[in-house]
Scaffold this active site. Structure first.
Site, mmCIF file in Angstrom:
data_model
loop_
_atom_site.group_PDB
_atom_site.id
_atom_site.type_symbol
_atom_site.label_atom_id
_atom_site.label_comp_id
_atom_site.label_asym_id
_atom_site.label_seq_id
_atom_site.Cartn_x
_atom_site.Cartn_y
_atom_site.Cartn_z
ATOM 1 N N ARG A 103 3.928 9.532 -10.175
ATOM 2 C CA ARG A 103 3.510 9.568 -11.582
ATOM 3 C C ARG A 103 2.743 10.852 -11.896
ATOM 4 N NH1 ARG A 103 1.764 4.170 -10.317
ATOM 5 N NH2 ARG A 103 3.338 2.666 -10.982
ATOM 6 N N ALA A 150 0.827 -1.211 0.000
ATOM 7 C CA ALA A 150 0.000 0.000 0.000
ATOM 8 C C ALA A 150 0.857 1.255 0.000
ATOM 9 C CB ALA A 150 -0.938 -0.005 1.210
ATOM 10 N N ARG A 167 -28.789 -22.631 -10.504
ATOM 11 C CA ARG A 167 -30.089 -23.205 -10.878
ATOM 12 C C ARG A 167 -30.777 -23.826 -9.675
ATOM 13 N NH1 ARG A 167 -29.264 -27.270 -15.729
ATOM 14 N NH2 ARG A 167 -31.497 -27.558 -15.392
ATOM 15 N N CYS A 216 2.301 -12.621 0.230
ATOM 16 C CA CYS A 216 1.492 -13.801 -0.109
ATOM 17 C C CYS A 216 2.362 -14.942 -0.637
ATOM 18 C CB CYS A 216 0.450 -13.438 -1.164
ATOM 19 S SG CYS A 216 -0.588 -12.039 -0.715
ATOM 20 N N TYR A 259 -17.411 -22.028 -22.786
ATOM 21 C CA TYR A 259 -17.513 -23.484 -22.649
ATOM 22 C C TYR A 259 -16.754 -24.195 -23.762
ATOM 23 C CZ TYR A 259 -19.138 -28.153 -23.633
ATOM 24 O OH TYR A 259 -19.152 -29.493 -23.926
ATOM 25 N N TRP A 272 -22.809 -27.256 -18.513
ATOM 26 C CA TRP A 272 -23.318 -26.372 -17.459
ATOM 27 C C TRP A 272 -22.190 -26.195 -16.450
ATOM 28 C CZ3 TRP A 272 -27.562 -23.413 -16.673
ATOM 29 C CH2 TRP A 272 -28.646 -23.597 -17.544
#
Length: 464
Positions: free
Chosen positions: A31, A21, A455, A54, A439, A447
């Site tokens: 910049r 950060a 669904r 990380c 897909y 699906w």
């Protein structure tokens, strides 16, 4: 004690913290405004700047061969861009009334005041160390900074025994358990929760539990460490719970982190319920026109629950830095909040989550339905298809998506990004079923598993 000199009419931006950060903010401000307009001074108490925390478990485990691969930009590179980055220098006081910070050279002990026109607080987080005997003994390691990672690797090289205990089973805990297995240690994970990965619901955490045991890791759940025993040499030799003791030549603390905000609190800056700094949408500290804060020391708005949350992740820290640097440099940017997306892995098991868990939804007063489906990462007939489990939460009656958790093999985790976008757009599960996803048999069933879950959730939330 000295005081920094005149600036020739230039504004001075002071940054506390030289990682994601802080240095993103400094770089973005540079910049937008050149050295003739804006002087930038940054303080970092460690040995390294702009690195990937990380990546530390993967460096410790040997997947990343060299420490320097984790460093995005060195202090020399920052200085070449006219950012006065002062390493091994710790800020010990913020004087808000007079617009200055006091810093101490870690090696020499020399102190000096530096005045600021604009201030960025990016002090990060610190590993939680249990308040118990032996928690600070040699051989007990937190893993938060690159310095921590180096200390752990040095300890691994000089530890004679091969028994390791990891305390905690969150992201850091399970990643470090795998890293230690890769280094040839016998690993026991002691976890206070019902199942590992408390960022998941327990039914999904159970899948992670099985994967850890499949690696040869001993999982001890519903157990809290009460004491670290040391030997005659002062080093750790065992970890104790109320009713058991686990021999340990090395201990890694993976019970999470806390925002490092003692400096800000002493300066009278506002903290939230999680002890993180509170900011507005521009990442400006609330009530303070020329002070910004970002990264692991702040709280963020969860867009799904509508409440402040503490989510220490590198993705957010870099975004915070971009927003802060833009605003401090005279531009305009905001950080609206998060939906709580995170991914991890244990060996080849991928773990992902976004949005709310069941207990999160219950706590904020949302009524919900859940569905859990089993599917595959590719078309079932295509080579390499492997199982994946998707759990979905949807608001009762409205059908608004509330959260998704995914556990599966290669190709499973990044599917959570579908849900992260849907949460940000406040989509219903019925709207999700019509998403035009890519897909082909090598990539998914016809699906997609996330849409199969949507669904089923649609059928469940519809008023009867």
């Amino acid at each position: 004690m000295s005081m920094s000199g005149a600036r020739g009419g230039r504004e001075r931006l002071v940054v506390i913290g030289g990682d994601a950060a802080g240095m993103s903010a400094a770089s973005q401000a540079r910049r937008l405004r050149g050295p003739g307009e804006l002087e930038i001074v940054a303080f970092e108490r460690g040995h390294f700047s702009s690195y990937s925390a990380c990546g530390i478990p993967y460096w410790v485990g040997g997947d990343v061969a060299e420490r320097d691969r984790l460093i995005a930009r060195t202090p020399e590179e920052h200085r070449a861009r006219d950012i006065d980055l002062r390493m091994r220098t710790e800020v010990t006081e913020i004087d808000v009334a007079r617009g200055r910070v006091r810093a101490r050279d870690v090696d020499s002990g020399d102190e000096s005041w530096t005045s600021y026109d604009k201030l960025v607080i990016a002090t990060g987080a610190r590993p939680i160390r249990p308040d118990m005997p032996g928690a600070d003994a040699p051989g007990v390691h937190g893993v938060q900074t690159l310095d921590d990672g180096q200390a752990l690797l040095d300890s691994l090289a000089h530890t004679r025994g091969r028994r390791a205990v990891v305390v905690g089973a969150g992201y850091i805990g399970v990643e470090m358990a795998e890293a230690l297995i890769n280094r040839g240690f016998e690993v026991t994970v002691v976890n206070r929760g019902k199942e590992p990965m408390s960022t998941l619901d327990p039914d999904m955490g159970r899948l992670v539990h099985r994967a850890l045991e499949g690696l040869g890791i001993t999982m001890v759940n519903n157990a809290e460490v009460t004491k670290v025993h040391t030997g005659e040499d002062g080093r750790v030799r065992a970890v104790a719970t109320e009713d058991a003791e686990f021999p340990a030549d090395l201990v890694v603390l993976g019970i999470g982190v806390r925002p490092q905000t003692a400096l800000a609190e002493a300066a009278g800056l506002p903290l939230g319920t999680h002890r993180g700094l509170l900011t507005d949408l521009a990442m400006r500290v609330r009530g303070h026109e020329n002070i910004w804060a970002g990264g692991d020391c702040v709280e963020v708005l969860n867009l799904v629950s509508g409440q402040e949350q503490y989510v220490p992740l590198g993705t957010h820290a870099n975004k915070h830095g971009q927003v802060i640097g833009t605003n401090a440099g005279g531009g305009y940017a905001t950080f609206p909040g998060v939906v709580g997306t995170a991914v991890s892995k244990v060996c080849d098991l991928e773990i992902a989550r976004t949005g709310l868990r069941e207990k999160d939804a219950h706590r904020v007063g949302l009524r919900y339905e859940t569905v859990t489906i089993e599917s595959t990462t590719r078309a079932g007939y295509y080579p390499g298809a492997s199982p994946m489990t998707v759990k979905m939460l949807a608001e009762r009656r409205t059908g608004r998506l509330l959260g998704v958790q995914i556990v599966g093999r290669e190709g499973a985790a990044k599917r959570v990004d579908i849900a992260a976008v849907a949460l940000t757009a406040q989509m219903t599960v019925e709207q999700m079923t019509a998403l035009d996803l890519g897909y082909a048999p090598p990539f998914s069933p016809v699906w997609d598993p996330v849409l199969v879950a949507a669904r089923k959730a649609t059928a469940k939330v519809r008023p009867r």
